[in-house]
Write an enzyme that holds these catalytic residues in place. Structure first.
Site, PDB file in Angstrom:
ATOM      1  N   ASP A 170       0.852  -1.193   0.000  1.00  0.00           N
ATOM      2  CA  ASP A 170       0.000   0.000   0.000  1.00  0.00           C
ATOM      3  C   ASP A 170       0.888   1.244   0.000  1.00  0.00           C
ATOM      4  O   ASP A 170       1.686   1.454   0.922  1.00  0.00           O
ATOM      5  CB  ASP A 170      -0.913  -0.014   1.236  1.00  0.00           C
ATOM      6  CG  ASP A 170      -1.827   1.199   1.287  1.00  0.00           C
ATOM      7  OD1 ASP A 170      -2.585   1.395   0.324  1.00  0.00           O
ATOM      8  OD2 ASP A 170      -1.768   1.949   2.268  1.00  0.00           O
TER       9      ASP A 170
ATOM     10  N   THR B  45      -3.169   5.451  -4.128  1.00  0.00           N
ATOM     11  CA  THR B  45      -2.076   6.177  -3.457  1.00  0.00           C
ATOM     12  C   THR B  45      -0.748   5.960  -4.177  1.00  0.00           C
ATOM     13  O   THR B  45       0.060   6.883  -4.287  1.00  0.00           O
ATOM     14  CB  THR B  45      -1.957   5.723  -1.995  1.00  0.00           C
ATOM     15  OG1 THR B  45      -1.871   4.293  -1.950  1.00  0.00           O
ATOM     16  CG2 THR B  45      -3.161   6.157  -1.188  1.00  0.00           C
ATOM     17  N   THR B  46      -0.512   4.742  -4.670  1.00  0.00           N
ATOM     18  CA  THR B  46       0.726   4.474  -5.413  1.00  0.00           C
ATOM     19  C   THR B  46       0.672   5.161  -6.775  1.00  0.00           C
ATOM     20  O   THR B  46       1.644   5.804  -7.197  1.00  0.00           O
ATOM     21  CB  THR B  46       0.921   2.958  -5.588  1.00  0.00           C
ATOM     22  OG1 THR B  46       0.874   2.323  -4.316  1.00  0.00           O
ATOM     23  CG2 THR B  46       2.248   2.659  -6.250  1.00  0.00           C
TER      24      THR B  46
ATOM     25  N   ASP C  44      -9.348  -0.109   1.925  1.00  0.00           N
ATOM     26  CA  ASP C  44      -9.243   0.578   0.635  1.00  0.00           C
ATOM     27  C   ASP C  44     -10.453   0.267  -0.239  1.00  0.00           C
ATOM     28  O   ASP C  44     -11.042   1.164  -0.862  1.00  0.00           O
ATOM     29  CB  ASP C  44      -7.967   0.146  -0.096  1.00  0.00           C
ATOM     30  CG  ASP C  44      -6.717   0.799   0.484  1.00  0.00           C
ATOM     31  OD1 ASP C  44      -6.868   1.608   1.419  1.00  0.00           O
ATOM     32  OD2 ASP C  44      -5.612   0.499   0.015  1.00  0.00           O
TER      33      ASP C  44
END
Length: 532
Positions: free
Chosen positions: A66, A99-100, A392
């Protein structure tokens, strides 16, 4: 005339980086962060082991892919790297996933900017081009977004596909069908409210991941007091945050002196009388369940047991607040006005066993959408990563319930946006066209990294994907299971429009902010002075 540069302006100990040096520092920090986490991108992304140790404490280990968790856990000194860390946190808070992707896209934009700056292009020219490119990319994404919000059956299928796609890059990918059903059922129970506090995640060691299940009620990881009822029907619940230990003299440094042991007994008796009065004031609320944020000592626990009231102690702050939400009660600290207190209600409270642990289940709570997902796993690291992965998915699904449009994943949306931006670059005169084309290159890097992480030939796959989109096959993306291109619509690789849009907007804004930097000034560290 003496040069002004010979006179110091900043305080001694301050540092200043100017122009090229400042930009180089900014680019190096951003690219390093992107390179750190880009190997975790996509369904075949790798995991990172995060080891943190503090003196005198046992070191803690996290295994995760994550992006937000990785960046939150590492310490960075470069100011621009910190900007990208904050960017991933905002993406996590705003939409829960991507997020990545947002960090890697911002990093790739700044990598392209570094080449443009080396070509002596002014940062403001690059920014003007990027703004045009970002608008074109969002317009292209919006034009292909599909909305099935009016068709309940099709929308549920979209939610399932989004959950599967979100979980396919996580530890839960082997059991994504099982967990997708859990997540979709939990979110649909919210009836569009989007209140994730009503969904409680509990982690219990033991069993395997497929033993995880959805419980239609609220589970509290606490035990019931000794000799108290273990099951209550039609519960009336008082939720409190009040000291239920023996009342001490809570003045720092105070002492009570007595000249005989009899007076010690009198003090203890006075404390007991005071506690008994407090318990009687609580019982006047006509309750059969008392839940306290703080400890309940033996004597008040015995008084509650004699009155046939279930008493639950030390329910943590989050547990108390969730209980107040789902049972419809209020958290109270004083008990002098029972008529002004709003009690919580539920149809049944009972003790259940999961593995070797006893928990308390609240069934038929007033907030009907409340539910609990119980996660099982072999190790604490697996449980923690499963918790992050499922959280998520829940965040993305709640966003999709609010904004029902969907787009297709597997690099399909990125290639579509990149082609639209390239077409804009071909129509745009002047130097801005070069900046616009660089934006398209950065977007194409996302599917390239996804295929590289899977061990496939990215040059071959991306050229095929680009050719398919040039033939107006707008639903073609990367099929990482078979290592080829495929129709994302038929495979079912679906993503939330809101998440994808937020990735492009946030990455473009962050990269623009970094590109504006031409000076980095580090203030003098504050000197420590001894207290007199």
């Amino acid at each position: 005339m003496a040069s002004l540069l010979s006179y110091p302006v900043l305080e001694a100990g301050s540092e200043e980086e100017k122009a090229e040096s400042a930009r180089t520092s900014a680019f190096v920090g951003a690219i390093a962060i992107g390179d750190l986490i880009k190997s975790t991108l996509g369904p075949k992304g790798m995991d990172k082991v995060l080891l943190s140790s503090m003196p005198g404490r046992e070191s803690s280990i996290q295994v995760t892919n994550d992006g937000a968790t990785i960046l939150r856990s590492i310490g960075v000194d470069n100011p621009v790297a910190k900007i990208l860390v904050d960017l991933s946190k905002v993406q996590d808070d705003e939409v829960g996933d991507g997020t990545t992707s947002v960090t890697v896209l911002a990093s790739e934009l700044l990598r392209e900017a570094e080449h443009l700056i080396a070509m002596k292009m002014h940062p403001q020219t690059i920014i003007r081009g990027w703004r045009l490119a970002a608008k074109s990319a969002i317009d292209a994404l919006t034009s292909v977004a599909e909305d099935h919000g009016c068709n309940e059956e099709q929308f549920k299928m979209d939610l399932m596909n989004i959950a599967r796609t979100t979980l396919s890059s996580k530890i839960l990918t082997q059991h994504k069908e099982h967990f997708s059903k859990l997540a979709v059922e939990a979110v649909l129970r919210l009836k569009g409210s989007g209140n994730l506090d009503a969904i409680h995640l509990i982690k219990k060691l033991g069993g395997n991941l497929t033993d995880s299940y959805l419980d239609e009620g609220f589970l509290l990881d606490k035990t019931i007091g000794v000799h108290q009822p273990k099951r209550i029907e039609n519960a009336r619940i008082l939720i409190a945050n009040t000291p239920m230990d023996t009342d001490k003299i809570k003045v720092f440094g105070s002492r009570v002196r007595v000249d005989s042991t009899a007076k010690v007994a009198q003090l203890e008796e006075a404390e007991k009388i005071k506690m008994k009065e407090k318990v009687e004031a609580i019982l006047k609320h006509n309750i059969n369940c008392f839940i306290n944020r703080q400890l309940i000592y033996n004597y008040p626990e015995q008084l509650f047991a004699d009155a046939g009231v279930m008493a639950i102690e030390h329910a943590d702050f989050e547990g108390v607040e969730r209980l107040a939400l789902v049972t419809g009660g209020e958290i109270v600290s004083t008990f002098t006005h029972p008529d002004q207190v709003k009690l919580g209600t539920c149809k049944r409270i009972e003790e259940i066993i999961i593995g070797e642990d006893r928990l308390i289940r609240f069934s038929g709570v007033s907030l009907g959408e409340a539910c609990t997902i119980v996660l099982r796993g072999a190790t604490q690291q697996i449980l923690d990563e499963a918790d992050r992965s499922l959280h998520d998915a829940l965040c993305v699904l709640t966003q999709t319930v609010k904004e029902t449009r969907i787009v297709y994943g597997g690099g399909c949306s990125e290639m579509l946006m990149a082609n639209a931006v390239s077409e804009l670059a071909a129509r745009t005169p002047g130097k801005e066209a070069i900046a616009i084309e660089s934006f398209a290159k950065a977007l194409r890097q996302l599917p390239t990294i996804i295929s590289d992480n899977a061990g496939y030939d990215s040059a071959d796959l991306i050229s095929r994907l680009r050719a398919a989109h040039s033939r107006n096959e707008k639903t073609v993306g990367l099929d990482m299971v078979n290592g080829t291109t495929g129709d994302m619509k038929s495979i079912g690789i679906t993503e939330s429009y809101q998440v994808k849009r937020q990735i492009v907007v946030s990455a473009a804004e962050a990269a623009e902010m970094v590109l504006r930097v031409d000076n980095i000034i580090r203030a003098t560290p504050r000197k420590r002075t001894d207290d007199m």
